[in-house]
Design an enzyme around this catalytic site. Structure first.
Site, mmCIF file in Angstrom:
data_model
loop_
_atom_site.group_PDB
_atom_site.id
_atom_site.type_symbol
_atom_site.label_atom_id
_atom_site.label_comp_id
_atom_site.label_asym_id
_atom_site.label_seq_id
_atom_site.Cartn_x
_atom_site.Cartn_y
_atom_site.Cartn_z
ATOM 1 C CG HIS A 309 -0.278 -0.023 2.548
ATOM 2 N ND1 HIS A 309 0.082 1.119 3.224
ATOM 3 C CD2 HIS A 309 0.094 -1.063 3.343
ATOM 4 C CE1 HIS A 309 0.638 0.794 4.383
ATOM 5 N NE2 HIS A 309 0.665 -0.524 4.481
ATOM 6 C CB CYS A 328 1.055 -4.446 5.265
ATOM 7 S SG CYS A 328 -0.447 -5.396 5.594
#
Length: 414
Positions: A309, A328
Protein backbone atom coordinates in the site's frame (compact mmCIF):
# COMPACT_ATOMS: atom_id res chain seq x y z
CA UNK A 1 54.63 -8.84 -7.37
CA UNK A 2 54.23 -11.15 -10.34
CA UNK A 3 52.13 -10.27 -13.36
CA UNK A 4 49.86 -13.26 -12.58
CA UNK A 5 49.33 -12.04 -9.02
CA UNK A 6 48.49 -8.54 -10.19
CA UNK A 7 45.98 -9.85 -12.71
CA UNK A 8 44.19 -11.93 -10.07
CA UNK A 9 44.09 -8.94 -7.75
CA UNK A 10 42.60 -6.71 -10.44
CA UNK A 11 40.06 -9.38 -11.32
CA UNK A 12 38.94 -9.51 -7.68
CA UNK A 13 38.62 -5.73 -7.54
CA UNK A 14 36.67 -5.69 -10.78
CA UNK A 15 34.21 -8.27 -9.49
CA UNK A 16 33.75 -6.49 -6.18
CA UNK A 17 33.21 -3.05 -7.66
CA UNK A 18 30.62 -4.13 -10.20
CA UNK A 19 32.62 -3.27 -13.30
CA UNK A 20 33.19 -6.92 -14.26
CA UNK A 21 31.39 -9.11 -16.73
CA UNK A 22 31.35 -12.88 -16.58
CA UNK A 23 34.76 -13.26 -18.17
CA UNK A 24 38.02 -12.07 -16.63
CA UNK A 25 39.32 -10.34 -19.75
CA UNK A 26 36.32 -7.99 -20.16
CA UNK A 27 36.52 -7.31 -16.42
CA UNK A 28 40.10 -6.17 -16.74
CA UNK A 29 39.29 -4.13 -19.82
CA UNK A 30 36.57 -2.29 -17.94
CA UNK A 31 38.90 -1.78 -14.97
CA UNK A 32 41.42 -0.22 -17.34
CA UNK A 33 38.67 1.96 -18.82
CA UNK A 34 37.83 3.15 -15.29
CA UNK A 35 41.43 4.22 -14.80
CA UNK A 36 41.55 6.03 -18.12
CA UNK A 37 38.50 8.09 -17.24
CA UNK A 38 39.24 8.42 -13.55
CA UNK A 39 40.72 11.89 -13.61
CA UNK A 40 37.69 13.23 -15.45
CA UNK A 41 35.38 12.06 -12.69
CA UNK A 42 33.29 10.13 -15.22
CA UNK A 43 32.54 7.36 -12.73
CA UNK A 44 31.58 9.51 -9.76
CA UNK A 45 27.92 8.57 -10.15
CA UNK A 46 26.66 5.46 -8.34
CA UNK A 47 25.75 2.68 -10.75
CA UNK A 48 22.32 1.09 -10.48
CA UNK A 49 21.94 -2.40 -11.87
CA UNK A 50 19.29 -3.21 -14.45
CA UNK A 51 19.79 -6.93 -13.77
CA UNK A 52 17.00 -8.50 -11.67
CA UNK A 53 18.13 -9.83 -8.32
CA UNK A 54 16.34 -13.12 -9.07
CA UNK A 55 17.94 -14.10 -12.36
CA UNK A 56 20.50 -16.49 -13.77
CA UNK A 57 22.84 -13.55 -14.34
CA UNK A 58 22.62 -12.55 -10.69
CA UNK A 59 23.15 -16.15 -9.60
CA UNK A 60 26.27 -16.46 -11.76
CA UNK A 61 27.63 -13.12 -10.52
CA UNK A 62 27.05 -14.20 -6.91
CA UNK A 63 28.89 -17.46 -7.46
CA UNK A 64 31.78 -15.45 -8.91
CA UNK A 65 31.66 -13.05 -5.97
CA UNK A 66 32.12 -15.95 -3.56
CA UNK A 67 35.29 -16.93 -5.41
CA UNK A 68 36.48 -13.31 -5.38
CA UNK A 69 35.82 -12.84 -1.66
CA UNK A 70 37.55 -16.11 -0.79
CA UNK A 71 40.55 -14.98 -2.82
CA UNK A 72 40.50 -11.64 -1.02
CA UNK A 73 40.24 -13.35 2.37
CA UNK A 74 43.28 -15.49 1.53
CA UNK A 75 45.17 -12.23 0.94
CA UNK A 76 44.21 -10.87 4.35
CA UNK A 77 40.79 -9.39 3.68
CA UNK A 78 40.40 -5.86 5.00
CA UNK A 79 41.37 -4.23 8.29
CA UNK A 80 39.02 -2.61 10.77
CA UNK A 81 39.01 1.16 10.29
CA UNK A 82 38.88 3.64 13.14
CA UNK A 83 37.13 6.77 11.88
CA UNK A 84 35.41 9.79 13.40
CA UNK A 85 31.62 9.43 13.58
CA UNK A 86 31.28 12.22 11.02
CA UNK A 87 33.57 12.87 8.09
CA UNK A 88 33.00 14.39 4.66
CA UNK A 89 34.65 16.32 1.83
CA UNK A 90 37.36 18.61 3.13
CA UNK A 91 38.33 16.48 6.11
CA UNK A 92 42.01 15.67 6.58
CA UNK A 93 44.01 13.21 8.61
CA UNK A 94 45.21 9.62 8.89
CA UNK A 95 41.62 8.39 9.01
CA UNK A 96 41.17 9.47 5.39
CA UNK A 97 44.21 7.43 4.36
CA UNK A 98 42.78 4.37 6.14
CA UNK A 99 39.41 4.95 4.47
CA UNK A 100 41.00 5.19 1.01
CA UNK A 101 42.81 1.90 1.53
CA UNK A 102 39.67 0.19 2.79
CA UNK A 103 37.63 1.35 -0.23
CA UNK A 104 40.39 0.34 -2.66
CA UNK A 105 40.45 -3.21 -1.26
CA UNK A 106 36.82 -3.81 -2.24
CA UNK A 107 37.05 -1.93 -5.52
CA UNK A 108 34.85 0.98 -4.44
CA UNK A 109 37.77 3.33 -5.05
CA UNK A 110 40.41 2.91 -7.73
CA UNK A 111 44.01 2.49 -6.58
CA UNK A 112 44.87 5.48 -8.79
CA UNK A 113 43.29 7.65 -6.07
CA UNK A 114 46.45 7.20 -4.03
CA UNK A 115 47.08 7.69 -0.30
CA UNK A 116 46.27 11.36 0.14
CA UNK A 117 45.03 12.34 3.61
CA UNK A 118 42.41 14.69 2.09
CA UNK A 119 38.75 13.61 1.80
CA UNK A 120 38.23 14.72 -1.80
CA UNK A 121 35.52 14.14 -4.39
CA UNK A 122 36.99 10.77 -5.35
CA UNK A 123 36.77 9.49 -1.79
CA UNK A 124 33.23 10.84 -1.64
CA UNK A 125 32.35 8.92 -4.82
CA UNK A 126 33.93 5.74 -3.39
CA UNK A 127 31.93 6.09 -0.20
CA UNK A 128 28.77 6.54 -2.25
CA UNK A 129 29.47 3.34 -4.15
CA UNK A 130 30.10 1.46 -0.94
CA UNK A 131 26.94 2.86 0.68
CA UNK A 132 24.88 1.85 -2.35
CA UNK A 133 26.20 -1.72 -2.08
CA UNK A 134 25.16 -2.06 1.58
CA UNK A 135 21.78 -0.34 1.28
CA UNK A 136 22.61 2.94 3.01
CA UNK A 137 21.71 6.45 1.88
CA UNK A 138 24.32 7.45 -0.68
CA UNK A 139 25.43 10.67 0.99
CA UNK A 140 29.12 10.17 0.29
CA UNK A 141 29.81 11.16 3.91
CA UNK A 142 30.96 8.94 6.75
CA UNK A 143 28.54 8.29 9.61
CA UNK A 144 28.14 5.57 12.23
CA UNK A 145 26.07 3.34 9.94
CA UNK A 146 28.73 3.44 7.24
CA UNK A 147 31.51 2.69 9.71
CA UNK A 148 29.62 -0.32 11.05
CA UNK A 149 29.19 -1.64 7.50
CA UNK A 150 32.84 -1.03 6.60
CA UNK A 151 33.91 -3.08 9.61
CA UNK A 152 31.82 -6.19 9.00
CA UNK A 153 34.48 -8.94 8.80
CA UNK A 154 35.12 -10.55 5.43
CA UNK A 155 34.42 -14.01 6.89
CA UNK A 156 30.86 -12.94 7.68
CA UNK A 157 30.43 -11.50 4.18
CA UNK A 158 31.58 -14.79 2.65
CA UNK A 159 29.15 -16.77 4.80
CA UNK A 160 26.36 -14.39 3.79
CA UNK A 161 27.11 -14.98 0.12
CA UNK A 162 27.29 -18.76 0.61
CA UNK A 163 23.95 -18.79 2.46
CA UNK A 164 22.18 -16.61 -0.09
CA UNK A 165 23.47 -18.28 -3.23
CA UNK A 166 21.37 -21.26 -2.17
CA UNK A 167 18.30 -19.00 -2.01
CA UNK A 168 19.10 -17.51 -5.39
CA UNK A 169 19.39 -20.98 -6.96
CA UNK A 170 15.90 -21.82 -5.71
CA UNK A 171 14.57 -18.78 -7.63
CA UNK A 172 16.61 -19.27 -10.80
CA UNK A 173 13.73 -20.67 -12.86
CA UNK A 174 11.23 -18.82 -15.01
CA UNK A 175 9.39 -16.35 -12.76
CA UNK A 176 7.31 -14.87 -15.56
CA UNK A 177 7.67 -12.25 -18.27
CA UNK A 178 6.43 -9.59 -15.84
CA UNK A 179 6.77 -9.98 -12.09
CA UNK A 180 7.36 -8.20 -8.80
CA UNK A 181 10.04 -9.07 -6.24
CA UNK A 182 9.96 -7.61 -2.75
CA UNK A 183 13.24 -8.29 -0.95
CA UNK A 184 12.41 -7.94 2.72
CA UNK A 185 15.88 -7.35 4.27
CA UNK A 186 16.64 -4.81 1.54
CA UNK A 187 13.24 -3.13 2.10
CA UNK A 188 13.08 -2.80 -1.67
CA UNK A 189 10.64 -3.69 -4.46
CA UNK A 190 11.66 -4.43 -8.05
CA UNK A 191 9.33 -4.69 -11.01
CA UNK A 192 10.80 -6.86 -13.75
CA UNK A 193 9.84 -7.04 -17.41
CA UNK A 194 11.51 -9.04 -20.18
CA UNK A 195 14.51 -9.80 -18.00
CA UNK A 196 15.25 -6.23 -16.94
CA UNK A 197 14.33 -4.13 -13.91
CA UNK A 198 11.60 -1.72 -14.97
CA UNK A 199 11.18 0.23 -11.72
CA UNK A 200 12.60 0.17 -8.18
CA UNK A 201 10.85 1.31 -5.03
CA UNK A 202 12.02 1.69 -1.47
CA UNK A 203 9.64 -0.08 0.90
CA UNK A 204 8.65 -0.09 4.53
CA UNK A 205 8.45 -3.67 5.78
CA UNK A 206 7.64 -5.58 8.96
CA UNK A 207 9.27 -4.85 12.29
CA UNK A 208 11.43 -7.53 13.88
CA UNK A 209 8.55 -8.60 16.13
CA UNK A 210 5.95 -8.32 13.30
CA UNK A 211 7.78 -9.77 10.36
CA UNK A 212 6.70 -9.57 6.75
CA UNK A 213 6.17 -13.16 5.56
CA UNK A 214 7.76 -14.98 2.67
CA UNK A 215 5.17 -15.63 -0.02
CA UNK A 216 4.50 -16.36 -3.66
CA UNK A 217 1.25 -15.08 -5.13
CA UNK A 218 -0.27 -12.89 -7.88
CA UNK A 219 -1.51 -9.31 -7.69
CA UNK A 220 -5.09 -9.22 -9.05
CA UNK A 221 -6.49 -5.87 -7.97
CA UNK A 222 -5.80 -2.26 -7.00
CA UNK A 223 -8.05 -0.43 -4.49
CA UNK A 224 -8.10 3.35 -4.88
CA UNK A 225 -8.92 5.62 -1.92
CA UNK A 226 -9.48 2.66 0.43
CA UNK A 227 -10.75 2.60 3.97
CA UNK A 228 -8.50 0.89 6.50
CA UNK A 229 -9.82 -1.72 8.90
CA UNK A 230 -7.42 -1.90 11.82
CA UNK A 231 -6.12 -5.48 12.32
CA UNK A 232 -6.83 -7.12 15.67
CA UNK A 233 -3.11 -7.29 16.51
CA UNK A 234 -2.72 -3.54 16.05
CA UNK A 235 -5.82 -2.86 18.15
CA UNK A 236 -4.24 -4.75 21.04
CA UNK A 237 -0.62 -3.72 20.66
CA UNK A 238 -0.94 -0.14 19.45
CA UNK A 239 -4.38 1.38 19.41
CA UNK A 240 -5.50 0.64 22.99
CA UNK A 241 -2.22 1.91 24.54
CA UNK A 242 -2.42 4.96 22.27
CA UNK A 243 -5.94 5.81 23.43
CA UNK A 244 -4.91 5.58 27.07
CA UNK A 245 -2.38 8.34 26.44
CA UNK A 246 -4.20 10.34 23.76
CA UNK A 247 -8.02 10.14 24.16
CA UNK A 248 -8.57 12.17 20.97
CA UNK A 249 -6.36 9.97 18.78
CA UNK A 250 -9.22 8.16 16.99
CA UNK A 251 -11.16 11.34 16.30
CA UNK A 252 -8.09 13.23 15.05
CA UNK A 253 -7.20 10.36 12.71
CA UNK A 254 -10.77 9.80 11.49
CA UNK A 255 -10.98 6.25 12.80
CA UNK A 256 -14.54 5.13 13.56
CA UNK A 257 -15.57 2.47 16.07
CA UNK A 258 -18.19 0.04 14.73
CA UNK A 259 -20.08 -2.30 17.04
CA UNK A 260 -21.07 -5.86 16.15
CA UNK A 261 -24.53 -4.56 15.22
CA UNK A 262 -22.99 -2.13 12.73
CA UNK A 263 -23.66 0.99 14.78
CA UNK A 264 -20.98 3.64 15.24
CA UNK A 265 -20.11 4.29 18.89
CA UNK A 266 -18.23 7.07 20.61
CA UNK A 267 -14.63 6.57 21.77
CA UNK A 268 -15.64 8.10 25.10
CA UNK A 269 -18.02 5.19 25.76
CA UNK A 270 -15.24 2.57 25.59
CA UNK A 271 -13.33 1.43 28.67
CA UNK A 272 -9.77 1.70 27.37
CA UNK A 273 -8.36 0.17 30.55
CA UNK A 274 -9.93 -3.16 29.63
CA UNK A 275 -10.05 -5.38 26.54
CA UNK A 276 -13.48 -4.06 25.54
CA UNK A 277 -12.03 -2.44 22.40
CA UNK A 278 -11.06 -5.83 20.97
CA UNK A 279 -14.76 -6.61 20.47
CA UNK A 280 -15.21 -3.75 17.98
CA UNK A 281 -14.20 -2.97 14.41
CA UNK A 282 -12.06 0.12 13.85
CA UNK A 283 -12.28 1.64 10.39
CA UNK A 284 -10.38 4.67 9.10
CA UNK A 285 -12.00 6.95 6.53
CA UNK A 286 -10.43 7.27 3.05
CA UNK A 287 -7.90 10.05 2.64
CA UNK A 288 -4.36 9.95 1.34
CA UNK A 289 -3.16 12.58 3.78
CA UNK A 290 -4.09 10.62 6.91
CA UNK A 291 -5.33 7.13 6.06
CA UNK A 292 -2.68 4.55 6.97
CA UNK A 293 -2.99 3.00 3.48
CA UNK A 294 -2.59 6.34 1.74
CA UNK A 295 -4.30 6.60 -1.65
CA UNK A 296 -3.81 3.01 -2.77
CA UNK A 297 -3.98 -0.57 -1.53
CA UNK A 298 -2.52 -3.37 -3.69
CA UNK A 299 -4.31 -6.61 -2.91
CA UNK A 300 -2.18 -9.74 -2.54
CA UNK A 301 -4.10 -12.96 -1.81
CA UNK A 302 -2.24 -14.90 0.87
CA UNK A 303 -2.95 -16.78 4.11
CA UNK A 304 -1.08 -14.08 6.02
CA UNK A 305 -3.56 -11.26 5.39
CA UNK A 306 -0.84 -8.89 4.19
CA UNK A 307 -0.81 -6.53 1.23
CA UNK A 308 1.11 -3.60 -0.26
CA UNK A 309 0.00 0.00 0.00
CA UNK A 310 0.75 3.71 -0.14
CA UNK A 311 1.38 5.67 3.06
CA UNK A 312 0.94 9.27 4.24
CA UNK A 313 4.27 8.91 6.11
CA UNK A 314 6.50 9.17 3.07
CA UNK A 315 9.46 10.35 5.12
CA UNK A 316 10.27 6.74 6.02
CA UNK A 317 11.50 6.09 2.48
CA UNK A 318 14.48 8.35 3.09
CA UNK A 319 15.54 6.36 6.15
CA UNK A 320 18.16 3.63 6.14
CA UNK A 321 16.07 1.62 8.62
CA UNK A 322 12.66 0.85 7.11
CA UNK A 323 11.47 -2.03 9.30
CA UNK A 324 8.45 -0.10 10.52
CA UNK A 325 5.22 -1.94 9.68
CA UNK A 326 3.10 -4.69 11.19
CA UNK A 327 3.83 -7.06 8.28
CA UNK A 328 2.33 -5.28 5.29
CA UNK A 329 4.55 -3.40 2.85
CA UNK A 330 4.52 0.33 2.14
CA UNK A 331 5.74 1.26 -1.35
CA UNK A 332 7.53 4.43 -2.42
CA UNK A 333 6.37 6.21 -5.58
CA UNK A 334 3.27 4.07 -5.53
CA UNK A 335 1.71 5.76 -8.58
CA UNK A 336 4.62 4.63 -10.76
CA UNK A 337 4.28 1.16 -9.27
CA UNK A 338 0.57 0.76 -9.95
CA UNK A 339 0.93 2.35 -13.41
CA UNK A 340 3.34 -0.50 -14.22
CA UNK A 341 0.97 -3.09 -12.72
CA UNK A 342 -1.96 -1.74 -14.78
CA UNK A 343 -0.08 -1.04 -18.03
CA UNK A 344 -1.76 -3.93 -19.85
CA UNK A 345 -5.22 -3.18 -18.42
CA UNK A 346 -7.36 -1.18 -20.89
CA UNK A 347 -8.53 2.20 -19.65
CA UNK A 348 -5.95 2.51 -16.88
CA UNK A 349 -3.19 4.79 -18.10
CA UNK A 350 -1.35 7.19 -15.78
CA UNK A 351 -3.80 10.01 -16.45
CA UNK A 352 -6.72 7.79 -15.40
CA UNK A 353 -4.88 6.73 -12.24
CA UNK A 354 -4.22 10.35 -11.26
CA UNK A 355 -7.84 11.27 -12.00
CA UNK A 356 -9.25 8.50 -9.80
CA UNK A 357 -6.91 9.30 -6.91
CA UNK A 358 -7.84 12.97 -7.14
CA UNK A 359 -11.55 12.14 -7.10
CA UNK A 360 -11.34 10.56 -3.65
CA UNK A 361 -13.81 7.87 -4.71
CA UNK A 362 -13.39 4.26 -3.64
CA UNK A 363 -12.78 2.45 -6.93
CA UNK A 364 -11.33 -0.99 -7.62
CA UNK A 365 -9.28 -1.82 -10.71
CA UNK A 366 -8.93 -5.46 -11.73
CA UNK A 367 -5.58 -6.18 -13.38
CA UNK A 368 -6.08 -7.78 -16.81
CA UNK A 369 -3.05 -10.04 -16.38
CA UNK A 370 -2.51 -10.65 -12.61
CA UNK A 371 1.18 -10.10 -11.93
CA UNK A 372 3.27 -12.76 -10.13
CA UNK A 373 4.60 -11.40 -6.86
CA UNK A 374 7.37 -12.84 -4.70
CA UNK A 375 8.27 -11.72 -1.18
CA UNK A 376 11.76 -13.10 -0.57
CA UNK A 377 14.56 -12.88 1.96
CA UNK A 378 17.98 -12.28 0.40
CA UNK A 379 20.76 -10.53 2.33
CA UNK A 380 23.61 -10.89 -0.18
CA UNK A 381 23.73 -11.07 -3.96
CA UNK A 382 25.67 -9.74 -6.93
CA UNK A 383 24.86 -8.53 -10.42
CA UNK A 384 27.28 -8.14 -13.34
CA UNK A 385 26.58 -4.41 -13.58
CA UNK A 386 25.96 -3.52 -9.95
CA UNK A 387 28.62 -5.12 -7.79
CA UNK A 388 28.18 -7.20 -4.65
CA UNK A 389 25.25 -6.20 -2.46
CA UNK A 390 24.84 -6.83 1.28
CA UNK A 391 21.98 -6.11 3.68
CA UNK A 392 21.54 -6.63 7.40
CA UNK A 393 20.04 -9.98 8.37
CA UNK A 394 17.34 -8.12 10.25
CA UNK A 395 15.19 -11.20 11.02
CA UNK A 396 18.24 -13.37 11.82
CA UNK A 397 17.41 -15.94 9.14
CA UNK A 398 20.99 -16.42 7.95
CA UNK A 399 21.98 -18.20 11.14
CA UNK A 400 25.10 -16.07 11.61
CA UNK A 401 24.09 -14.44 14.87
CA UNK A 402 22.83 -10.88 15.45
CA UNK A 403 23.18 -8.63 12.44
CA UNK A 404 25.35 -5.51 12.63
CA UNK A 405 22.25 -3.34 12.31
CA UNK A 406 23.41 -0.04 10.86
CA UNK A 407 20.57 2.08 12.20
CA UNK A 408 18.35 2.06 15.23
CA UNK A 409 14.59 1.79 15.06
CA UNK A 410 12.85 4.92 16.20
CA UNK A 411 9.29 5.31 17.44
CA UNK A 412 6.81 4.63 14.65
CA UNK A 413 3.16 5.43 14.31
CA UNK A 414 0.64 2.66 13.83
Amino acid sequence: MSQLSLTRRETVLALLSGVATAAAAPALAQQAEWRQSYDSGARNAVQRSSTPMLSSESLQATEQAIVAYRDLAARGGWPQVQLPDRMSVGAKGPGVVALRRRLIITGDLDAAAGDSNVYDSYVEAGVRRFQARVGLSTTGAINRSTIVALNVPIDRRIRQLETNVVRLRSWSGNLGQRYVVANIPAAMVETVENGHVATRHAAGVGKIDRQSPLLQTKIPEINFNPTWTVPASIIRKDLIPKMRKEPNYLTENKIRIISQSGAEISPASVNWNSDEATRYTFRQDPGGDFNSLGFVRINIPSPHGVYMHDTPSKGIFGDDYRFVSSGCMRVQNVRDYIAWLLKNTPGWDRAKIDEVIQSGQRINARIADPVPCYWVYVTAWATPDGGVQFRDDIYNKDGLGPAPVAALQGDQDI
